[in-house]
Scaffold this motif. Structure first.
Motif, PDB file in Angstrom:
ATOM      1  N   ALA A  26       0.772  -1.321  -0.086  1.00 18.23           N
ATOM      2  CA  ALA A  26      -0.110   0.345  -0.067  1.00 18.23           C
ATOM      3  C   ALA A  26       0.586   1.533  -0.296  1.00 18.23           C
ATOM      4  CB  ALA A  26      -0.980   0.257   0.963  1.00 18.23           C
ATOM      5  N   LEU A  27       1.876   1.157   0.122  1.00 16.14           N
ATOM      6  CA  LEU A  27       3.152   2.221   0.418  1.00 16.14           C
ATOM      7  C   LEU A  27       3.567   2.406  -1.191  1.00 16.14           C
ATOM      8  CD1 LEU A  27       4.989   1.089   2.983  1.00 16.14           C
ATOM      9  CD2 LEU A  27       3.326   3.392   3.287  1.00 16.14           C
ATOM     10  N   PRO A  28       3.921   3.904  -1.145  1.00 17.94           N
ATOM     11  CA  PRO A  28       4.260   4.534  -2.552  1.00 17.94           C
ATOM     12  C   PRO A  28       6.158   4.206  -2.936  1.00 17.94           C
ATOM     13  CG  PRO A  28       4.192   6.227  -1.182  1.00 17.94           C
ATOM     14  CD  PRO A  28       3.989   4.806  -0.565  1.00 17.94           C
ATOM     15  N   GLY A  29       5.542   3.456  -3.953  1.00 14.58           N
ATOM     16  CA  GLY A  29       7.222   3.166  -5.158  1.00 14.58           C
ATOM     17  C   GLY A  29       8.002   1.769  -4.117  1.00 14.58           C
ATOM     18  N   VAL A  30       7.298   0.935  -3.777  1.00 11.73           N
ATOM     19  CA  VAL A  30       7.584  -0.352  -2.931  1.00 11.73           C
ATOM     20  C   VAL A  30       7.819  -1.243  -4.251  1.00 11.73           C
ATOM     21  CG1 VAL A  30       7.147  -1.946  -2.015  1.00 11.73           C
ATOM     22  CG2 VAL A  30       6.703   0.226  -1.415  1.00 11.73           C
ATOM     23  N   SER A  31       8.999  -1.974  -4.453  1.00 14.28           N
ATOM     24  CA  SER A  31       9.238  -3.355  -4.884  1.00 14.28           C
ATOM     25  C   SER A  31       8.791  -4.699  -4.535  1.00 14.28           C
ATOM     26  CB  SER A  31      10.759  -2.990  -6.224  1.00 14.28           C
ATOM     27  OG  SER A  31      11.587  -2.755  -5.870  1.00 14.28           O
ATOM     28  N   HIS A  32       9.090  -5.443  -5.007  1.00  9.01           N
ATOM     29  CA  HIS A  32       9.278  -6.465  -4.201  1.00  9.01           C
ATOM     30  C   HIS A  32       9.541  -7.674  -4.992  1.00  9.01           C
ATOM     31  CE1 HIS A  32       5.426  -8.087  -4.987  1.00  9.01           C
ATOM     32  NE2 HIS A  32       5.515  -9.808  -4.264  1.00  9.01           N
ATOM     33  N   GLY A  33      10.214  -8.564  -4.028  1.00  6.28           N
ATOM     34  CA  GLY A  33      11.133 -10.007  -5.280  1.00  6.28           C
ATOM     35  C   GLY A  33      11.293 -11.147  -4.192  1.00  6.28           C
ATOM     36  N   TYR A  34      11.838 -12.102  -4.689  1.00  3.21           N
ATOM     37  CA  TYR A  34      12.697 -12.561  -4.298  1.00  3.21           C
ATOM     38  C   TYR A  34      13.924 -12.646  -3.982  1.00  3.21           C
ATOM     39  CZ  TYR A  34       8.478 -14.703  -2.960  1.00  3.21           C
ATOM     40  OH  TYR A  34       7.089 -15.232  -2.249  1.00  3.21           O
ATOM     41  N   PRO A  35      15.032 -11.919  -4.225  1.00  4.01           N
ATOM     42  CA  PRO A  35      17.136 -11.274  -4.356  1.00  4.01           C
ATOM     43  C   PRO A  35      17.726 -12.489  -3.615  1.00  4.01           C
ATOM     44  CG  PRO A  35      16.229  -9.527  -3.025  1.00  4.01           C
ATOM     45  CD  PRO A  35      14.875 -10.825  -3.649  1.00  4.01           C
ATOM     46  N   PHE A  36      16.651 -13.199  -2.810  1.00  2.00           N
ATOM     47  CA  PHE A  36      18.057 -14.014  -2.110  1.00  2.00           C
ATOM     48  C   PHE A  36      18.248 -15.306  -1.672  1.00  2.00           C
ATOM     49  CE2 PHE A  36      17.692  -9.722   1.016  1.00  2.00           C
ATOM     50  CZ  PHE A  36      18.702  -9.217   0.169  1.00  2.00           C
ATOM     51  N   THR A  37      16.953 -15.435  -2.596  1.00  2.00           N
ATOM     52  CA  THR A  37      16.908 -16.950  -2.142  1.00  2.00           C
ATOM     53  C   THR A  37      15.273 -16.966  -2.382  1.00  2.00           C
ATOM     54  OG1 THR A  37      16.631 -19.290  -0.561  1.00  2.00           O
ATOM     55  CG2 THR A  37      16.187 -17.460   0.671  1.00  2.00           C
ATOM     56  N   PRO A  38      14.274 -18.016  -2.544  1.00  3.51           N
ATOM     57  CA  PRO A  38      13.223 -18.462  -3.061  1.00  3.51           C
ATOM     58  C   PRO A  38      11.746 -18.342  -1.584  1.00  3.51           C
ATOM     59  CG  PRO A  38      14.020 -19.862  -4.462  1.00  3.51           C
ATOM     60  CD  PRO A  38      15.272 -19.488  -3.354  1.00  3.51           C
ATOM     61  N   GLY A  39      12.734 -18.666  -0.509  1.00  2.00           N
ATOM     62  CA  GLY A  39      12.092 -18.826   0.602  1.00  2.00           C
ATOM     63  C   GLY A  39      11.918 -17.165   1.281  1.00  2.00           C
TER      64      GLY A  39
END
Length: 116
Positions: free
Chosen positions: A18-31
């Motif tokens: 809900a916050l502006p400019g947020v990205s997300h993913g799994y850069p370290f490990t799939p878990g």
């Protein structure tokens, strides 16, 4: 009312997105579901159903106060234990506390970027 682990994680994810400019993913490990603002990590959510925690950035003094007040808040897993805390399900871990922790972490990460 305390949030169980799956609701804790879902609440954290919703608050972050809900916050502006947020990205997300799994850069370290799939878990590990990682949320960033301006390239800086502010939330990590485990995908392990046996270890339902979130990890957020936190001012050291506030972190220690939260740890003293809640048995399921511990020094941050995966990162600098002075500046990060992990929240697990338990007494007093409410949706409001989770949302506040995520928003505070976002602000701290964003401030670190702005101060560069």
């Amino acid at each position: 009312m305390s949030a169980p682990g799956d609701r804790l994680q879902d609440t954290a994810r919703r608050a972050a997105l809900a916050l502006p400019g947020v990205s997300h993913g799994y850069p370290f490990t799939p878990g590990l579901d990682v949320y960033k603002v301006a390239g800086k990590v502010f939330l990590i959510v485990t995908d392990d159903p046996d270890d339902q925690i979130i990890t957020v950035k936190c001012e050291p003094e506030h972190a220690r106060a939260l740890e003293r007040g809640h048995a399921s808040i511990t020094p941050g897993r995966y990162l600098d234990k002075r500046h990060w805390i992990s929240l697990g399900p338990g007494p007093g871990i409410t949706e409001r506390l989770i949302t506040d922790a995520v928003e505070d972490s976002y602000d701290l990460a964003g401030r670190a970027v702005a101060e560069r």
